[in-house]
Every structure is written in C-alpha cells, then in structure tokens.
Design a protein around this motif. Structure first.
Motif, short mmCIF file in Angstrom:
data_model
loop_
_atom_site.label_atom_id
_atom_site.label_comp_id
_atom_site.label_asym_id
_atom_site.label_seq_id
_atom_site.Cartn_x
_atom_site.Cartn_y
_atom_site.Cartn_z
N HIS A 93 0.83 -1.20 0.00
CA HIS A 93 0.00 0.00 0.00
C HIS A 93 0.87 1.26 0.00
CE1 HIS A 93 -2.94 3.01 1.20
NE2 HIS A 93 -3.86 2.17 0.76
N PRO A 94 0.47 2.28 -0.76
CA PRO A 94 1.27 3.52 -0.83
C PRO A 94 1.58 4.14 0.52
CG PRO A 94 -0.46 3.54 -2.49
CD PRO A 94 -0.69 2.32 -1.67
N LEU A 95 0.68 4.00 1.50
CA LEU A 95 0.95 4.56 2.82
C LEU A 95 2.10 3.84 3.51
CD1 LEU A 95 -2.44 5.47 4.54
CD2 LEU A 95 -0.51 6.97 4.03
N ARG A 96 2.25 2.55 3.25
CA ARG A 96 3.38 1.81 3.83
C ARG A 96 4.68 2.20 3.13
NH1 ARG A 96 4.26 -2.93 6.75
NH2 ARG A 96 2.05 -3.41 6.85
N GLN A 97 4.60 2.47 1.83
CA GLN A 97 5.80 2.78 1.06
C GLN A 97 6.27 4.22 1.28
OE1 GLN A 97 7.27 0.29 -0.71
NE2 GLN A 97 5.62 -1.05 0.03
N ALA A 98 5.35 5.13 1.53
CA ALA A 98 5.71 6.55 1.67
C ALA A 98 6.35 6.82 3.02
CB ALA A 98 4.46 7.41 1.50
N TYR A 102 7.57 12.59 3.67
CA TYR A 102 6.88 12.80 2.40
C TYR A 102 5.41 13.12 2.64
CZ TYR A 102 4.25 11.44 -1.76
OH TYR A 102 3.36 11.42 -2.80
N LEU A 103 4.76 12.35 3.52
CA LEU A 103 3.34 12.57 3.80
C LEU A 103 3.11 13.96 4.41
CD1 LEU A 103 2.38 9.09 5.30
CD2 LEU A 103 1.88 9.95 3.00
N GLU A 233 -0.94 8.56 11.23
CA GLU A 233 -1.33 7.64 12.30
C GLU A 233 -1.50 6.23 11.77
OE1 GLU A 233 -5.13 7.06 15.31
OE2 GLU A 233 -4.50 9.09 14.79
N TYR A 234 -2.14 6.13 10.60
CA TYR A 234 -2.34 4.81 10.00
C TYR A 234 -1.01 4.19 9.62
CZ TYR A 234 -4.19 1.03 7.17
OH TYR A 234 -4.48 -0.22 6.66
N LYS A 235 -0.11 5.01 9.09
CA LYS A 235 1.21 4.49 8.70
C LYS A 235 1.92 3.89 9.92
CE LYS A 235 5.67 5.74 6.74
NZ LYS A 235 5.73 4.51 5.92
N LEU A 236 1.85 4.57 11.05
CA LEU A 236 2.48 4.06 12.27
C LEU A 236 1.85 2.73 12.71
CD1 LEU A 236 2.91 7.32 14.38
CD2 LEU A 236 4.72 5.96 13.33
N SER A 237 0.55 2.61 12.49
CA SER A 237 -0.16 1.41 12.94
C SER A 237 0.20 0.17 12.12
CB SER A 237 -1.66 1.63 12.89
OG SER A 237 -2.15 1.63 11.54
N ILE A 238 0.66 0.37 10.87
CA ILE A 238 0.98 -0.78 10.02
C ILE A 238 2.49 -0.95 9.84
CG2 ILE A 238 -1.19 -0.67 8.74
CD1 ILE A 238 0.31 0.70 6.46
N ALA A 239 3.28 -0.10 10.51
CA ALA A 239 4.74 -0.15 10.36
C ALA A 239 5.30 -1.47 10.91
CB ALA A 239 5.37 1.02 11.09
#
Length: 239
Positions: A93-98, A102-103, A233-239
C-alpha cells in the motif's frame, strides 16, 4: 470529476514510464482501480496521460510483469486489473511505502494550494455553486464503501478548487490528487473518521456562504490537516 480523471491525468516530466507505472500501481493497490476492471486502450491512455503510446506500452509491460494487470485477447480483450491478495495489498500500500516526511510535506503543499483556492472561492462562490457543493457533500455522507468515499472526497476537494475560478490552481489540485487519492482511500474504512470529515465539510458551507475568506481558508486547511494526521497515524499502525 471521478477518481479515473485523477488517475489518468497528464503526466509531468522526468521518467514518464516510471510515473505511469507508479500512478497506476498506486491506484491498483489502493483499490481505486478494482479487480477485473478494464483499463483504457493504449491509445486512449497515451492521450489521457499526455505521454507517447510507447511509454504506455512500456508501463503496461512492467505492470504485467509485476502481476498487477493481465492482457486478454479477442473482441472484448484488453488490459485488466488482476485479483490482488489482501496480504500483498497491505504490504504494497502507498501509505506503507511513503515516508512520514513525504506525507507531511505533501499535506503542507496540499493545504497551501487548497487553502488559497478556498480563500478566493469565498469571494467568488455563487448560490448555484453552494448548491452543487451541498449535493456533493450529501453524496459523500451517503457513501458506504471506502473507495466510493475516497472518490467523492476527491470530487469535493476539486470542486472547491474550481470555485476559485483559477485554472492554474485547479490544475495544481488535480496534480496533487494523483498522489493524494491512493493514500487516503484506505482511511475511509473507518466509518467514524468518514463521519468526522463529512461534518467538517458541512461546517465549511456557511463560511463560504458568508464570504468569510479567512475562516473558510483556515477551515479548509484543518480538513487537510485531519487527513494528513490520519495518514501518519495509520502508517504508524501498520509499520
């Protein structure tokens, strides 16, 4: 304005084949382009995205190698989106890659462009414009699927930019949305968050109606900040 208009908007300079791949790959992984959906043919893609047919062909070959599209022959043939496993969707997912930087930077840029657009829109919005925006917000509120919510949200943002009556600002918003839309789509799995964003749009309408430029701009920036913070926040949750 639909998500497809954003996905297939003209490509800027640099390595254009890689840009086409990146945009379509993000749209596929984020669910903006659905499994078994047919892409426009090569000639139409080249025209829509402002690149050569050779560039499109190279990009489609790369997507095919990655297992994201397949080509079907025959009368009803063409390039179609493959079924992607849930694990791969989450992993790629782009949120995991970014990166977080950048965000944050994209959010600040988006806030600046849209905030100023709405500042101008508050001076120029007509009663008919407000009615159109109200209808869009109602559609946004009624959307039940994450991808439909994201697509309607993009329509709301682009419509706000168009009220500034500046083609340059509207084009900037459209360009930003090519990066923005794949990132926010997954956020709208959260119904409470969707409800919060709807409420923010509803609170913006009277500010436009009252021609309160400063407060309308500040409120628009608040909406973009909400979305940016939720991405981080979502990015941190799936890191």
């Amino acid at each position: 304005m639909t998500a497809h208009t954003i996905i297939f908007a003209p490509i800027e300079q640099a390595t254009r084949s890689e840009q086409v791949v990146g945009r379509l790959e993000n749209a596929i992984i984020s669910g903006l382009l659905k499994s078994n959906e047919q892409l426009p043919n090569e000639a139409d893609l080249a025209r829509l995205m402002g690149v050569s047919p050779i560039t499109v062909r190279e990009a489609l070959n790369t997507l095919r190698v990655k297992g994201l599209i397949d080509t079907r022959r025959g009368r009803n043939g063409g390039s179609f989106i493959c079924e992607i496993s849930p694990d791969l969707l989450l992993e790629q997912h782009p949120l995991r890659q970014a990166s977080s930087d950048y965000l944050a930077d994209l959010g600040e840029y988006h806030s600046a462009i849209l905030g100023h657009s709405v500042y101008l829109a508050a001076q120029r919005t007509t009663t008919q414009d407000l009615s159109k925006m109200r209808e869009l917000i109602n559609l946004f509120a009624q959307a039940t699927q994450p991808d439909t919510r994201a697509q309607t949200d993009m329509r709301c943002l682009l419509t706000l930019a168009s009220f500034a009556q500046s083609s340059r600002l509207a084009n900037q918003e459209l360009s930003i949305q090519a990066e923005w839309a794949p990132l926010v789509a997954i956020l709208y799995q959260d119904t409470d968050f969707h409800t919060d964003v709807v409420e923010q749009y509803q609170q913006l309408l009277p500010l436009l109606d009252q021609a309160d430029e400063a407060q309308a701009a500040l409120h628009t920036k608040k909406i973009i900040s909400m979305l940016t913070d939720q991405m981080l926040e979502y990015k941190l949750s799936i890191a």
